[in-house]
Design a protein around this motif. Structure first.
Motif, PDB file in Angstrom:
ATOM      1  N   GLU A 108       0.823  -1.207   0.000  1.00  0.00           N
ATOM      2  CA  GLU A 108       0.000   0.000   0.000  1.00  0.00           C
ATOM      3  C   GLU A 108       0.858   1.258   0.000  1.00  0.00           C
ATOM      4  N   TRP A 109       1.957   1.225   0.749  1.00  0.00           N
ATOM      5  CA  TRP A 109       2.876   2.369   0.774  1.00  0.00           C
ATOM      6  C   TRP A 109       3.462   2.597  -0.614  1.00  0.00           C
ATOM      7  N   GLN A 110       3.917   1.516  -1.262  1.00  0.00           N
ATOM      8  CA  GLN A 110       4.465   1.648  -2.616  1.00  0.00           C
ATOM      9  C   GLN A 110       3.420   2.188  -3.585  1.00  0.00           C
ATOM     10  N   GLU A 111       2.200   1.732  -3.474  1.00  0.00           N
ATOM     11  CA  GLU A 111       1.139   2.204  -4.362  1.00  0.00           C
ATOM     12  C   GLU A 111       0.844   3.680  -4.129  1.00  0.00           C
ATOM     13  N   TRP A 112       0.802   4.092  -2.867  1.00  0.00           N
ATOM     14  CA  TRP A 112       0.570   5.505  -2.557  1.00  0.00           C
ATOM     15  C   TRP A 112       1.688   6.362  -3.144  1.00  0.00           C
ATOM     16  N   LYS A 113       2.931   5.927  -2.981  1.00  0.00           N
ATOM     17  CA  LYS A 113       4.064   6.669  -3.542  1.00  0.00           C
ATOM     18  C   LYS A 113       3.967   6.738  -5.068  1.00  0.00           C
ATOM     19  N   ALA A 114       3.598   5.641  -5.707  1.00  0.00           N
ATOM     20  CA  ALA A 114       3.506   5.603  -7.166  1.00  0.00           C
ATOM     21  C   ALA A 114       2.384   6.505  -7.683  1.00  0.00           C
ATOM     22  N   ILE A 115       1.280   6.564  -6.974  1.00  0.00           N
ATOM     23  CA  ILE A 115       0.178   7.451  -7.367  1.00  0.00           C
ATOM     24  C   ILE A 115       0.635   8.902  -7.292  1.00  0.00           C
ATOM     25  N   ASN A 116       1.259   9.267  -6.197  1.00  0.00           N
ATOM     26  CA  ASN A 116       1.739  10.640  -6.025  1.00  0.00           C
ATOM     27  C   ASN A 116       2.816  10.981  -7.058  1.00  0.00           C
ATOM     28  N   PHE A 117       3.698  10.036  -7.323  1.00  0.00           N
ATOM     29  CA  PHE A 117       4.737  10.220  -8.335  1.00  0.00           C
ATOM     30  C   PHE A 117       4.096  10.514  -9.696  1.00  0.00           C
ATOM     31  N   ALA A 118       3.061   9.742 -10.045  1.00  0.00           N
ATOM     32  CA  ALA A 118       2.405   9.909 -11.340  1.00  0.00           C
ATOM     33  C   ALA A 118       1.827  11.316 -11.491  1.00  0.00           C
ATOM     34  N   TYR A 119       1.190  11.824 -10.443  1.00  0.00           N
ATOM     35  CA  TYR A 119       0.657  13.197 -10.516  1.00  0.00           C
ATOM     36  C   TYR A 119       1.769  14.183 -10.841  1.00  0.00           C
ATOM     37  N   ASN A 120       2.893  14.013 -10.186  1.00  0.00           N
ATOM     38  CA  ASN A 120       3.994  14.966 -10.349  1.00  0.00           C
ATOM     39  C   ASN A 120       4.774  14.765 -11.641  1.00  0.00           C
ATOM     40  N   LEU A 121       4.852  13.550 -12.140  1.00  0.00           N
ATOM     41  CA  LEU A 121       5.533  13.321 -13.422  1.00  0.00           C
ATOM     42  C   LEU A 121       4.662  13.787 -14.582  1.00  0.00           C
ATOM     43  N   CYS A 122       3.404  13.423 -14.564  1.00  0.00           N
ATOM     44  CA  CYS A 122       2.524  13.725 -15.688  1.00  0.00           C
ATOM     45  C   CYS A 122       2.216  15.214 -15.807  1.00  0.00           C
ATOM     46  N   VAL A 123       2.237  15.916 -14.668  1.00  0.00           N
ATOM     47  CA  VAL A 123       1.993  17.361 -14.653  1.00  0.00           C
ATOM     48  C   VAL A 123       3.032  17.981 -13.710  1.00  0.00           C
ATOM     49  N   PRO A 124       4.265  18.152 -14.179  1.00  0.00           N
ATOM     50  CA  PRO A 124       5.345  18.634 -13.311  1.00  0.00           C
ATOM     51  C   PRO A 124       5.137  20.064 -12.824  1.00  0.00           C
ATOM     52  N   SER A 125       5.485  20.285 -11.578  1.00  0.00           N
ATOM     53  CA  SER A 125       5.326  21.618 -10.973  1.00  0.00           C
ATOM     54  C   SER A 125       6.116  22.683 -11.716  1.00  0.00           C
ATOM     55  N   PHE A 126       7.336  22.360 -12.132  1.00  0.00           N
ATOM     56  CA  PHE A 126       8.145  23.385 -12.793  1.00  0.00           C
ATOM     57  C   PHE A 126       7.517  23.823 -14.114  1.00  0.00           C
ATOM     58  N   MET A 127       6.752  22.931 -14.747  1.00  0.00           N
ATOM     59  CA  MET A 127       6.054  23.307 -15.973  1.00  0.00           C
ATOM     60  C   MET A 127       4.799  24.110 -15.656  1.00  0.00           C
ATOM     61  N   LEU A 128       4.090  23.726 -14.614  1.00  0.00           N
ATOM     62  CA  LEU A 128       2.916  24.495 -14.199  1.00  0.00           C
ATOM     63  C   LEU A 128       3.312  25.907 -13.799  1.00  0.00           C
ATOM     64  N   GLU A 129       4.420  26.010 -13.103  1.00  0.00           N
ATOM     65  CA  GLU A 129       4.891  27.312 -12.642  1.00  0.00           C
ATOM     66  C   GLU A 129       5.161  28.254 -13.814  1.00  0.00           C
ATOM     67  N   GLY A 130       5.600  27.705 -14.917  1.00  0.00           N
ATOM     68  CA  GLY A 130       5.915  28.521 -16.083  1.00  0.00           C
ATOM     69  C   GLY A 130       4.711  28.889 -16.934  1.00  0.00           C
ATOM     70  N   MET A 131       3.529  28.405 -16.538  1.00  0.00           N
ATOM     71  CA  MET A 131       2.322  28.671 -17.318  1.00  0.00           C
ATOM     72  C   MET A 131       1.509  29.795 -16.684  1.00  0.00           C
TER      73      MET A 131
END
Length: 152
Positions: A92-115
């Motif tokens: 469950e811990w690995q799955e939670w980490k992978a879900i959070n990772f996916a949000y950040n990889l698919c929509v990276p903060s540094f790209m959002l910041e530049g928009m």
């Protein structure tokens, strides 16, 4: 306004920059996987990662496969072991980490910041869906995360 990234956001920024990915149009399963030396397979089965191979469900649309790719990439980069053999809590811990990772990889903060995102949430979600190729619910959750992190 420039801000300090959390550990995951910074990891994603450095990873993508190492792969020469700087803009949303460069984000896709083929580009990221090939630059990391991973093999992609599209089969009519649930997504999974096994020893350098990411399997994505060929029955799903591109936006869902992109989101699942982010999830499976986390397993490749950060996790070891066979989930079938590990404790429920660890899985469950690995799955939670992978879900959070996916949000950040698919929509990276540094790209959002530049928009220049629209002021209205509904319109901002639409822009994120279009620019990053993700589903509405995914874009809503990611925008919520991003805005919450901006407060710190």
């Amino acid at each position: 306004m420039s801000r300090t990234y959390n550990n995951l956001e910074e990891y994603i920024r450095q990873l993508l920059h190492r792969l020469s990915i700087y803009h949303p149009h460069q984000l896709n399963t083929e580009t990221v996987s090939s630059r990391l030396g991973l093999v992609l397979h599209y089969l009519p089965y649930d997504a999974m990662y096994i020893a350098g191979h990411i399997f994505l469900d060929s029955r799903k649309p591109d936006n869902q496969r992109w989101q699942e790719f982010g999830h499976e990439l986390c397993h490749h980069l950060w996790h070891e072991g066979d989930q079938a053999l590990m404790s429920v809590m660890m899985r469950e811990w690995q799955e939670w980490k992978a879900i959070n990772f996916a949000y950040n990889l698919c929509v990276p903060s540094f790209m959002l910041e530049g928009m220049d995102l629209p002021a209205y949430e509904r319109e901002a979600v639409w822009v994120i869906m279009e620019k990053f190729g993700v589903e509405r619910v995914f874009a809503e959750k990611r925008l919520e995360q991003y805005l919450r992190n901006m407060a710190f």
